[in-house]
Scaffold this motif. Structure first.
Motif, PDB file in Angstrom:
ATOM      1  N   ARG A  12       0.834  -1.204   0.000  1.00 44.74           N
ATOM      2  CA  ARG A  12       0.000   0.000   0.000  1.00 44.74           C
ATOM      3  C   ARG A  12       0.869   1.255   0.000  1.00 44.74           C
ATOM      4  N   VAL A  13       1.984   1.246   0.731  1.00 46.71           N
ATOM      5  CA  VAL A  13       2.900   2.392   0.734  1.00 46.71           C
ATOM      6  C   VAL A  13       3.460   2.622  -0.663  1.00 46.71           C
ATOM      7  N   ALA A  14       3.796   1.517  -1.360  1.00 48.98           N
ATOM      8  CA  ALA A  14       4.316   1.646  -2.721  1.00 48.98           C
ATOM      9  C   ALA A  14       3.284   2.290  -3.641  1.00 48.98           C
ATOM     10  N   THR A  15       2.018   1.902  -3.473  1.00 45.15           N
ATOM     11  CA  THR A  15       0.950   2.494  -4.287  1.00 45.15           C
ATOM     12  C   THR A  15       0.800   3.978  -3.979  1.00 45.15           C
ATOM     13  N   ARG A  16       0.858   4.308  -2.671  1.00 41.50           N
ATOM     14  CA  ARG A  16       0.756   5.716  -2.284  1.00 41.50           C
ATOM     15  C   ARG A  16       1.923   6.518  -2.847  1.00 41.50           C
ATOM     16  N   ASP A  17       3.153   5.938  -2.786  1.00 46.07           N
ATOM     17  CA  ASP A  17       4.325   6.646  -3.299  1.00 46.07           C
ATOM     18  C   ASP A  17       4.236   6.851  -4.806  1.00 46.07           C
ATOM     19  N   ALA A  18       3.654   5.869  -5.502  1.00 47.86           N
ATOM     20  CA  ALA A  18       3.466   6.030  -6.941  1.00 47.86           C
ATOM     21  C   ALA A  18       2.516   7.194  -7.234  1.00 47.86           C
ATOM     22  N   ALA A  19       1.471   7.307  -6.405  1.00 49.15           N
ATOM     23  CA  ALA A  19       0.546   8.437  -6.559  1.00 49.15           C
ATOM     24  C   ALA A  19       1.256   9.747  -6.266  1.00 49.15           C
ATOM     25  N   ASP A  20       2.175   9.744  -5.258  1.00 53.95           N
ATOM     26  CA  ASP A  20       2.976  10.937  -4.962  1.00 53.95           C
ATOM     27  C   ASP A  20       3.807  11.347  -6.180  1.00 53.95           C
ATOM     28  N   ALA A  21       4.435  10.353  -6.780  1.00 56.80           N
ATOM     29  CA  ALA A  21       5.280  10.639  -7.950  1.00 56.80           C
ATOM     30  C   ALA A  21       4.457  11.225  -9.093  1.00 56.80           C
ATOM     31  N   GLU A  22       3.238  10.709  -9.255  1.00 57.85           N
ATOM     32  CA  GLU A  22       2.371  11.232 -10.316  1.00 57.85           C
ATOM     33  C   GLU A  22       2.001  12.688 -10.047  1.00 57.85           C
ATOM     34  N   VAL A  23       1.723  13.024  -8.770  1.00 59.54           N
ATOM     35  CA  VAL A  23       1.424  14.418  -8.413  1.00 59.54           C
ATOM     36  C   VAL A  23       2.618  15.310  -8.736  1.00 59.54           C
ATOM     37  N   THR A  24       3.820  14.831  -8.373  1.00 57.72           N
ATOM     38  CA  THR A  24       5.029  15.621  -8.661  1.00 57.72           C
ATOM     39  C   THR A  24       5.207  15.835 -10.157  1.00 57.72           C
ATOM     40  N   ARG A  25       4.968  14.789 -10.936  1.00 57.21           N
ATOM     41  CA  ARG A  25       5.107  14.899 -12.398  1.00 57.21           C
ATOM     42  C   ARG A  25       4.110  15.896 -12.971  1.00 57.21           C
ATOM     43  N   ARG A  26       2.862  15.822 -12.505  1.00 59.61           N
ATOM     44  CA  ARG A  26       1.834  16.744 -12.998  1.00 59.61           C
ATOM     45  C   ARG A  26       2.144  18.183 -12.589  1.00 59.61           C
ATOM     46  N   GLN A  27       2.644  18.375 -11.338  1.00 58.96           N
ATOM     47  CA  GLN A  27       2.974  19.720 -10.881  1.00 58.96           C
ATOM     48  C   GLN A  27       4.121  20.295 -11.700  1.00 58.96           C
ATOM     49  N   THR A  28       5.119  19.462 -12.006  1.00 56.92           N
ATOM     50  CA  THR A  28       6.253  19.919 -12.818  1.00 56.92           C
ATOM     51  C   THR A  28       5.790  20.357 -14.204  1.00 56.92           C
ATOM     52  N   ALA A  29       4.908  19.551 -14.796  1.00 49.32           N
ATOM     53  CA  ALA A  29       4.392  19.898 -16.124  1.00 49.32           C
ATOM     54  C   ALA A  29       3.629  21.225 -16.090  1.00 49.32           C
ATOM     55  N   LEU A  30       2.830  21.424 -15.028  1.00 48.18           N
ATOM     56  CA  LEU A  30       2.081  22.672 -14.900  1.00 48.18           C
ATOM     57  C   LEU A  30       3.032  23.854 -14.720  1.00 48.18           C
ATOM     58  N   ASP A  31       4.044  23.689 -13.860  1.00 52.00           N
ATOM     59  CA  ASP A  31       5.000  24.776 -13.633  1.00 52.00           C
ATOM     60  C   ASP A  31       5.705  25.160 -14.933  1.00 52.00           C
ATOM     61  N   GLN A  32       6.042  24.177 -15.740  1.00 51.85           N
ATOM     62  CA  GLN A  32       6.720  24.464 -17.010  1.00 51.85           C
ATOM     63  C   GLN A  32       5.816  25.267 -17.944  1.00 51.85           C
ATOM     64  N   LEU A  33       4.543  24.900 -18.001  1.00 54.51           N
ATOM     65  CA  LEU A  33       3.609  25.635 -18.860  1.00 54.51           C
ATOM     66  C   LEU A  33       3.420  27.061 -18.376  1.00 54.51           C
ATOM     67  N   VAL A  34       3.282  27.238 -17.055  1.00 57.19           N
ATOM     68  CA  VAL A  34       3.110  28.587 -16.505  1.00 57.19           C
ATOM     69  C   VAL A  34       4.345  29.437 -16.784  1.00 57.19           C
ATOM     70  N   ALA A  35       5.535  28.843 -16.605  1.00 55.45           N
ATOM     71  CA  ALA A  35       6.777  29.577 -16.887  1.00 55.45           C
ATOM     72  C   ALA A  35       6.857  29.965 -18.360  1.00 55.45           C
ATOM     73  N   GLU A  36       6.423  29.062 -19.233  1.00 59.35           N
ATOM     74  CA  GLU A  36       6.431  29.349 -20.665  1.00 59.35           C
ATOM     75  C   GLU A  36       5.479  30.491 -20.996  1.00 59.35           C
ATOM     76  N   GLN A  37       4.291  30.485 -20.332  1.00 61.86           N
ATOM     77  CA  GLN A  37       3.327  31.559 -20.573  1.00 61.86           C
ATOM     78  C   GLN A  37       3.892  32.908 -20.112  1.00 61.86           C
ATOM     79  N   VAL A  38       4.542  32.912 -18.928  1.00 62.68           N
ATOM     80  CA  VAL A  38       5.129  34.159 -18.427  1.00 62.68           C
ATOM     81  C   VAL A  38       6.192  34.680 -19.390  1.00 62.68           C
ATOM     82  N   ARG A  39       7.027  33.769 -19.901  1.00 66.35           N
ATOM     83  CA  ARG A  39       8.070  34.181 -20.830  1.00 66.35           C
ATOM     84  C   ARG A  39       7.487  34.744 -22.122  1.00 66.35           C
TER      85      ARG A  39
END
Length: 462
Positions: free
Chosen positions: A45-72
C-alpha cells in the motif's frame, strides 16, 4: 490548443492526481488500523501511495513548465511592443530604455490606500480602456503568483472576476469575525464541478456470519445500502457602493470586499455547527451535564463519556483523530481550574499532573491545546451561547474529524464580481459567493455535552 487552455487542462489533471493520492493515503491509514495487517500488505500500500505521490510531482512539474512558458511569452510580447526596429544608430546608454524586473501594477509603496485600484474598477465599467488594461495586467500577475487558486477567477467577459491586491486588505482594522476554525478542522474534499447534490452510498444492512451446525444452512443476510443525498448550498453576500464612495473615498472598496470574505467564512462555519437538521448540534448525540455549581473536574468525565460514544459508534471505522470543539469561554474556563487530583492513566505528551496543555496559539490558527487524554481542542466562537432554559448555555462537541466531511469549490478564495447594474444612480455592485456541501452524519458518531453545567462560566479556579 492555446497555452492558457493547456494550463487549464494541466491544473485539472493535477487536481485529479491530488484526489487519487488522497484516496491512497486514506486507504493506507485504514489498513494500518487493521489488527491483522501484515508488513507485506503495508509495504504494497505504501508503494501504491508513493506512486501516486510521484504522479502528483510529475503533474505539478508539467504545470509549472507551462506557466513559466506563458510568463516568458508575455514578457517577449511586452518587449516587442516596447521596441521599434530602425536603421538608425543606437541611442547613448543613458538615453536607452531597458526592460528589467517588472513591478506589480498596484504596489503598496506607491498606493498604500488602494485608490488607484478602486478608481480603475469603477472606470472600467464605464468604458475606460486604459483602466481595463491595468486591471488585465493585475489579473495576469495574480495568475502567475497564485494561479493554483485563481483558475476561474476571470470569466469570459473582460472583467467578470477581479482579485483585490492582497496588501490592500492588511492596512485597516476590520470588524471582528468568528471565521471558520471548525470548518478548517473538517475532512476536506473538492466539490464536484457539476450538480447540486453529493450522493453517497451507505450500507444500512450488513452481511452476517454465525457458527454453523454440520449440514445446516450457512448464515446469510442480504447486504443493502441507502443513498445518502447531501445538498450543495450557496453562501453569498453583496454590497452596493456609490461611485462617489469609491472614487472620493479612501480604501473603501477593498475594506468592503475583505469584510464580505470574513462574513462568508463565518457563515460557512456557523452553518456546519448550527444549521437546522444537519448542523453538528442537531446530529450529535447528547451527553447531559446538569449541575447548579459546575466545575471542570466534574465536567471532564463527561468528555471521556462522549469520546467513548464516538468510538463505540464507529468501531473499526474510527480514525483515532478525535477533536473537541468548544467556545473560547469554555476553553478558558477549563484552563482556570486548579486541582490536587490528576488522571490515573498518563497520556503521550501530557505531564501526569496537568489537566491538559495550552499550545499558546491564536484564535483560528488550528489546535489551541490538548485535553488530559491527548484530545486536540478547536476553539470556535460560532458555537451558540444561548442554549437551555436560561438561554445562557454553550455546548462542547466531540467528533472524529475524519467523519466531518466538507466539500468546497477547489478554486477558493471565493469569487468576486464587480458590476454596475444601476448606472443611472452610479452604483457599483460587489458579490461574494461560493458553493459547499457537508455532512457529519455518514455515521451517527458525534457527541455533544450540554446542560446547566455549561452555563456562562464563572472563573473561580474550580
Amino acid at each position: 490548443m492555446t497555452l492558457a487552455e493547456l494550463i487549464t487542462q494541466a491544473r485539472e489533471t493535477l487536481n485529479t492526481s491530488l484526489a487519487a493520492r488522497q484516496q491512497e493515503q486514506d486507504a493506507l491509514m485504514a489498513l494500518r488500523s487493521d489488527e491483522n495487517l501484515t508488513e507485506d500488505a503495508v509495504a504494497a500500500r505504501v508503494a501504491t501511495r508513493d506512486a501516486a505521490d510521484a504522479e502528483v510531482t510529475r503533474r505539478q512539474t508539467a504545470l509549472d513548465q507551462l506557466v513559466a512558458e506563458q510568463v516568458r511569452e508575455e514578457e517577449l510580447t511586452a518587449l516587442a511592443a516596447r521596441t521599434t526596429p530602425t536603421g538608425n544608430r543606437p541611442p547613448a546608454y543613458d538615453r536607452a530604455a531597458r526592460v528589467g524586473a517588472e513591478e506589480r501594477t498596484y504596489r503598496p509603496d506607491q498606493d498604500r490606500r488602494g485608490s488607484a485600484f478602486e478608481t480603475d474598477v469603477a472606470a472600467a465599467f464605464i468604458g475606460d480602456y486604459e483602466a481595463r488594461d491595468r486591471l488585465a495586467r493585475h489579473m495576469q500577475e495574480e495568475r502567475v503568483e497564485r494561479g493554483d487558486q485563481l483558475v476561474r477567477a476571470a470569466g469570459t467577459g473582460a472583467f467578470a472576476g477581479l482579485v483585490v491586491p492582497q496588501y490592500l486588505t492588511d492596512l485597516y482594522a476590520p470588524a471582528a469575525a468568528a471565521r471558520r476554525p471548525f470548518a478548517d478542522a473538517c475532512r476536506p474534499h473538492d466539490l464536484p464541478p457539476q450538480g447540486m447534490t453529493v450522493n453517497l452510498s451507505r450500507i444500512t444492512t450488513a452481511t452476517s456470519t454465525a457458527l454453523q451446525t454440520e449440514n445446516a444452512a450457512v448464515s446469510e443476510t442480504d447486504i443493502d445500502d441507502t443513498l445518502m443525498t447531501i445538498n450543495v448550498q450557496t453562501n453569498a453576500g453583496q454590497q452596493t457602493l456609490s461611485r462617489q464612495a469609491i472614487e472620493r473615498g479612501s480604501g473603501v472598496e477593498p475594506v468592503v470586499l475583505d469584510d464580505l470574505f470574513r462574513r462568508y467564512a463565518s457563515t460557512l462555519d456557523g452553518t456546519l455547527l448550527n444549521q437546522a437538521t444537519n448542523g453538528l448540534t442537531n446530529v450529535a448525540t447528547a451527553v447531559a451535564y446538569t449541575d447548579a455549581s459546575p466545575t471542570v473536574v466534574e465536567m471532564y468525565p463527561k468528555v471521556l463519556e462522549g469520546l467513548a460514544g464516538v468510538e463505540a459508534a464507529l468501531l473499526d471505522q474510527a480514525s483515532g483523530e478525535n477533536i473537541a470543539v468548544m467556545h473560547s469561554r469554555r476553553w478558558y474556563w477549563m484552563q482556570n481550574a486548579m486541582s490536587s487530583t490528576w488522571p490515573l492513566i498518563s497520556q503521550p505528551g501530557i505531564t501526569a499532573q496537568m489537566s491538559g496543555v495550552n499550545l499558546g496559539t491564536t484564535y483560528g490558527s488550528g489546535v489551541r491545546g490538548t485535553l488530559p487524554n491527548g484530545t486536540p481542542v478547536i476553539v470556535d466562537n460560532n458555537i451558540a451561547t444561548n442554549y437551555g432554559a436560561g438561554t445562557n448555555e454553550d455546548e462542547l462537541y466531540l467528533v472524529d474529524r475524519n467523519e466531518c466531511h466538507l466539500w468546497e469549490d477547489p478554486n477558493a478564495p471565493m469569487y468576486i464580481r464587480a458590476e454596475q447594474p444601476k448606472l443611472a444612480s452610479l452604483g457599483v455592485l460587489m458579490v461574494v459567493y461560493g458553493y459547499f456541501a457537508y455532512t457529519h452524519a455518514r455515521y451517527a458518531q458525534a457527541r455533544k455535552i450540554g446542560g446547566t453545567g455549561l452555563v456562562t462560566p464563572t472563573f473561580t479556579g474550580v
